[in-house]
Scaffold this motif. Structure first.
Motif, PDB file in Angstrom:
ATOM      1  N   LEU A 186       0.827  -1.208   0.000  1.00 37.66           N
ATOM      2  CA  LEU A 186       0.000   0.000   0.000  1.00 37.66           C
ATOM      3  C   LEU A 186       0.863   1.260   0.000  1.00 37.66           C
ATOM      4  O   LEU A 186       0.529   2.250  -0.648  1.00 37.66           O
ATOM      5  N   HIS A 187       1.971   1.226   0.741  1.00 36.89           N
ATOM      6  CA  HIS A 187       2.872   2.376   0.778  1.00 36.89           C
ATOM      7  C   HIS A 187       3.448   2.644  -0.607  1.00 36.89           C
ATOM      8  O   HIS A 187       3.549   3.800  -1.048  1.00 36.89           O
ATOM      9  N   MET A 188       3.800   1.590  -1.327  1.00 35.31           N
ATOM     10  CA  MET A 188       4.318   1.738  -2.689  1.00 35.31           C
ATOM     11  C   MET A 188       3.249   2.340  -3.604  1.00 35.31           C
ATOM     12  O   MET A 188       3.529   3.267  -4.383  1.00 35.31           O
ATOM     13  N   ILE A 189       2.029   1.841  -3.512  1.00 33.74           N
ATOM     14  CA  ILE A 189       0.936   2.368  -4.335  1.00 33.74           C
ATOM     15  C   ILE A 189       0.692   3.840  -4.020  1.00 33.74           C
ATOM     16  O   ILE A 189       0.543   4.670  -4.926  1.00 33.74           O
ATOM     17  N   LEU A 190       0.665   4.171  -2.724  1.00 35.77           N
ATOM     18  CA  LEU A 190       0.433   5.555  -2.298  1.00 35.77           C
ATOM     19  C   LEU A 190       1.468   6.497  -2.899  1.00 35.77           C
ATOM     20  O   LEU A 190       1.124   7.553  -3.446  1.00 35.77           O
ATOM     21  N   ASP A 191       2.734   6.132  -2.806  1.00 41.12           N
ATOM     22  CA  ASP A 191       3.798   7.002  -3.309  1.00 41.12           C
ATOM     23  C   ASP A 191       3.758   7.139  -4.834  1.00 41.12           C
ATOM     24  O   ASP A 191       3.908   8.240  -5.377  1.00 41.12           O
ATOM     25  N   ASP A 192       3.549   6.032  -5.528  1.00 44.82           N
ATOM     26  CA  ASP A 192       3.528   6.085  -6.990  1.00 44.82           C
ATOM     27  C   ASP A 192       2.336   6.901  -7.497  1.00 44.82           C
ATOM     28  O   ASP A 192       2.485   7.745  -8.395  1.00 44.82           O
ATOM     29  N   VAL A 193       1.172   6.659  -6.930  1.00 46.95           N
ATOM     30  CA  VAL A 193      -0.038   7.346  -7.393  1.00 46.95           C
ATOM     31  C   VAL A 193      -0.003   8.823  -7.028  1.00 46.95           C
ATOM     32  O   VAL A 193      -0.310   9.697  -7.853  1.00 46.95           O
ATOM     33  N   SER A 194       0.375   9.144  -5.784  1.00 47.95           N
ATOM     34  CA  SER A 194       0.402  10.548  -5.372  1.00 47.95           C
ATOM     35  C   SER A 194       1.468  11.334  -6.148  1.00 47.95           C
ATOM     36  O   SER A 194       1.278  12.516  -6.436  1.00 47.95           O
ATOM     37  N   TYR A 195       2.565  10.670  -6.499  1.00 48.84           N
ATOM     38  CA  TYR A 195       3.597  11.348  -7.292  1.00 48.84           C
ATOM     39  C   TYR A 195       3.057  11.726  -8.666  1.00 48.84           C
ATOM     40  O   TYR A 195       3.227  12.868  -9.126  1.00 48.84           O
ATOM     41  N   GLU A 196       2.406  10.781  -9.338  1.00 46.53           N
ATOM     42  CA  GLU A 196       1.875  11.070 -10.674  1.00 46.53           C
ATOM     43  C   GLU A 196       0.757  12.107 -10.607  1.00 46.53           C
ATOM     44  O   GLU A 196       0.636  12.962 -11.488  1.00 46.53           O
ATOM     45  N   MET A 197      -0.050  12.070  -9.568  1.00 47.26           N
ATOM     46  CA  MET A 197      -1.121  13.054  -9.414  1.00 47.26           C
ATOM     47  C   MET A 197      -0.546  14.446  -9.127  1.00 47.26           C
ATOM     48  O   MET A 197      -1.054  15.450  -9.628  1.00 47.26           O
ATOM     49  N   SER A 198       0.509  14.493  -8.314  1.00 47.60           N
ATOM     50  CA  SER A 198       1.158  15.780  -8.034  1.00 47.60           C
ATOM     51  C   SER A 198       1.757  16.374  -9.297  1.00 47.60           C
ATOM     52  O   SER A 198       1.684  17.586  -9.532  1.00 47.60           O
ATOM     53  N   ARG A 199       2.345  15.512 -10.102  1.00 45.75           N
ATOM     54  CA  ARG A 199       2.973  15.967 -11.347  1.00 45.75           C
ATOM     55  C   ARG A 199       1.947  16.607 -12.278  1.00 45.75           C
ATOM     56  O   ARG A 199       2.280  17.504 -13.063  1.00 45.75           O
ATOM     57  N   LEU A 200       0.686  16.166 -12.177  1.00 45.18           N
ATOM     58  CA  LEU A 200      -0.382  16.696 -13.029  1.00 45.18           C
ATOM     59  C   LEU A 200      -1.225  17.751 -12.308  1.00 45.18           C
ATOM     60  O   LEU A 200      -2.319  18.096 -12.755  1.00 45.18           O
ATOM     61  N   ASN A 201      -0.707  18.246 -11.177  1.00 43.84           N
ATOM     62  CA  ASN A 201      -1.364  19.331 -10.418  1.00 43.84           C
ATOM     63  C   ASN A 201      -2.775  18.961  -9.957  1.00 43.84           C
ATOM     64  O   ASN A 201      -3.688  19.796  -9.978  1.00 43.84           O
ATOM     65  N   LEU A 202      -2.950  17.719  -9.504  1.00 41.80           N
ATOM     66  CA  LEU A 202      -4.253  17.271  -9.010  1.00 41.80           C
ATOM     67  C   LEU A 202      -4.417  17.466  -7.503  1.00 41.80           C
ATOM     68  O   LEU A 202      -5.434  17.087  -6.934  1.00 41.80           O
ATOM     69  N   LEU A 203      -3.408  18.031  -6.859  1.00 45.26           N
ATOM     70  CA  LEU A 203      -3.456  18.334  -5.415  1.00 45.26           C
ATOM     71  C   LEU A 203      -3.832  17.123  -4.565  1.00 45.26           C
ATOM     72  O   LEU A 203      -4.759  17.183  -3.772  1.00 45.26           O
ATOM     73  N   PRO A 204      -3.133  15.992  -4.708  1.00 41.12           N
ATOM     74  CA  PRO A 204      -3.492  14.822  -3.895  1.00 41.12           C
ATOM     75  C   PRO A 204      -3.239  15.075  -2.412  1.00 41.12           C
ATOM     76  O   PRO A 204      -2.211  15.625  -2.031  1.00 41.12           O
ATOM     77  N   MET A 205      -4.202  14.667  -1.581  1.00 39.31           N
ATOM     78  CA  MET A 205      -4.104  14.838  -0.128  1.00 39.31           C
ATOM     79  C   MET A 205      -4.510  13.544   0.565  1.00 39.31           C
ATOM     80  O   MET A 205      -5.451  12.877   0.128  1.00 39.31           O
ATOM     81  N   LEU A 206      -3.824  13.218   1.645  1.00 40.07           N
ATOM     82  CA  LEU A 206      -4.195  12.035   2.412  1.00 40.07           C
ATOM     83  C   LEU A 206      -5.591  12.215   2.977  1.00 40.07           C
ATOM     84  O   LEU A 206      -5.962  13.280   3.462  1.00 40.07           O
ATOM     85  N   LEU A 207      -6.383  11.130   2.944  1.00 38.83           N
ATOM     86  CA  LEU A 207      -7.763  11.187   3.411  1.00 38.83           C
ATOM     87  C   LEU A 207      -8.153   9.849   4.020  1.00 38.83           C
ATOM     88  O   LEU A 207      -7.415   8.860   3.911  1.00 38.83           O
ATOM     89  N   ALA A 208      -9.302   9.834   4.676  1.00 37.77           N
ATOM     90  CA  ALA A 208      -9.926   8.611   5.195  1.00 37.77           C
ATOM     91  C   ALA A 208      -8.960   7.810   6.060  1.00 37.77           C
ATOM     92  O   ALA A 208      -8.257   8.364   6.905  1.00 37.77           O
ATOM     93  N   GLY A 209      -8.896   6.489   5.844  1.00 32.08           N
ATOM     94  CA  GLY A 209      -8.079   5.641   6.700  1.00 32.08           C
ATOM     95  C   GLY A 209      -6.599   5.958   6.642  1.00 32.08           C
ATOM     96  O   GLY A 209      -5.878   5.805   7.633  1.00 32.08           O
TER      97      GLY A 209
END
Length: 361
Positions: A186-209
């Motif tokens: 899950l940590h790997m998925i979080l980092d990979d996905v949030s990195y790509e979202m940040s690169r596209l200016n989607l403002l990813p933020m930690l939420l929920a669990g």
């Protein structure tokens, strides 16, 4: 003589009255001096009671902000020690929030991680020749709908407190004897996905669990099945295909099932590190089986100047979300919402400082 005698008596009587009055004043003064310590004690007690009462109603964020300036950052070893307890107090939590700086948040370890993956990835040829679930399909998903669950590689990772209280993606290269932790993937998925979202200016933020785990003890909850990110809906529609392409290149599927989700497919460079045929042969597809690691992406949309809509939560105040703050997770900073406590209340979360004792998938 009589007049002189009367004057003398009057004089003595007057002196006696003055003397008695003076004695009473001295006595009152002495009593007042003796009472001063008691009065001071009473005032201190009353003030303490009022202060204690006011502290009971202070929000968790105020306490966290106060500790930010005095508490040193905790190491992963300390996080692990704290995480071994069933219940955490606010003082023990190393998830101290800090205001977001003007500098954008970049994933400084992205290049390091990419090099580690290239040098430590096992040969994936033949990894799926052993026992695999009948439903699992190879390759990336050609559609972006719920059928993509059949392209999500199951992992059936460890969730024990002993091994996985502070699991990170780096342990995927050195799994413990019991196998890798679900939280490591899950940590790997979080980092990979949030990195790509940040690169596209989607403002990813930690939420929920994921926000709960970071807020409580700076780790990913060891028994959770997914990670959660908040994103800007307006920007997302403009770059969705670009995000899907970038994630597919990394070995992930992006698909829609009520909310947008991301999971690992058989093309992932570390699939041979995390897939164990003997353990995953009877794994179930989808999120109900708890065998697939994935990310849930929740949107926020502007309703008015003062309100936002958070997917699956509802309407929240704009200043509950912005300005964003930084929060530590496994020793690294991530963006999150301005007032996590307001989100916890809106989502009807129970006491977030109490960790459930769950040891099963």
């Amino acid at each position: 003589m009589i007049v002189e005698h009367l004057d003398c008596r009057c004089s003595k009587s007057k002196m006696s009255f003055i003397s008695r009055r003076k004695s009473k004043m001295i006595l009152v003064a002495k009593s007042s001096i003796k009472a001063i310590p008691w009065l001071l004690s009473l005032l201190i007690f009353v003030k303490y009671q009022r202060l204690s009462k006011s502290l009971q109603f202070r929000s968790l964020s105020e306490a966290a902000d106060e500790r930010t300036s005095i508490a040193p950052a905790k190491t992963l070893k300390q996080v692990l020690e704290v995480s071994s307890e069933k219940q955490l107090s606010i003082e023990q939590a190393p998830r101290l929030l800090s205001p977001q700086s003007d500098e954008p948040l970049y994933h400084h370890d992205a290049i390091t991680w990419s090099n580690l993956v290239k040098s430590n990835a096992r040969n994936s040829s033949g990894v799926f020749n052993s026992k695999t679930p009948a439903w699992l399909k190879m390759g990336s998903c050609p559609w972006q709908n719920s059928s993509c669950w059949n392209h999500c590689v199951p992992i059936t990772g460890d969730v024990s407190r002993q091994n996985c209280s502070a699991a990170s993606k780096y342990e995927l290269f050195r799994p413990p004897p019991s196998g890798h932790c679900h939280a490591s993937v899950l940590h790997m998925i979080l980092d990979d996905v949030s990195y790509e979202m940040s690169r596209l200016n989607l403002l990813p933020m930690l939420l929920a669990g994921t926000l709960v785990g970071a807020y409580r003890n700076g780790t990913i909850i060891r028994w959770t099945k997914d990670v959660d990110l908040l994103y800007n809906l307006t920007s997302f529609e403009q770059v969705r295909e670009e995000l899907a392409t970038a994630l597919e290149r990394l070995g992930y599927n992006l698909f829609l099932e009520g909310i947008w989700r991301v999971c690992i497919n058989s093309n992932h460079p570390l699939v041979a590190n995390i897939f164990e045929g003997n353990r995953c042969a009877n794994a179930l597809a989808g999120y109900k089986g708890r065998d697939v690691a994935y990310a849930d992406l929740y949107y926020f949309a502007h309703i008015s100047a003062n309100t936002l809509k958070i997917q699956e939560t509802g309407i929240m105040r704009f200043d509950d979300i912005f300005p964003t703050k930084r929060i530590q997770l496994l020793g690294k900073e991530y963006d999150t919402i301005s007032k996590p406590e307001a989100y916890f209340r809106a989502s009807k979360y129970p006491d977030v400082m109490v960790e459930k004792d769950i040891g099963y998938r």
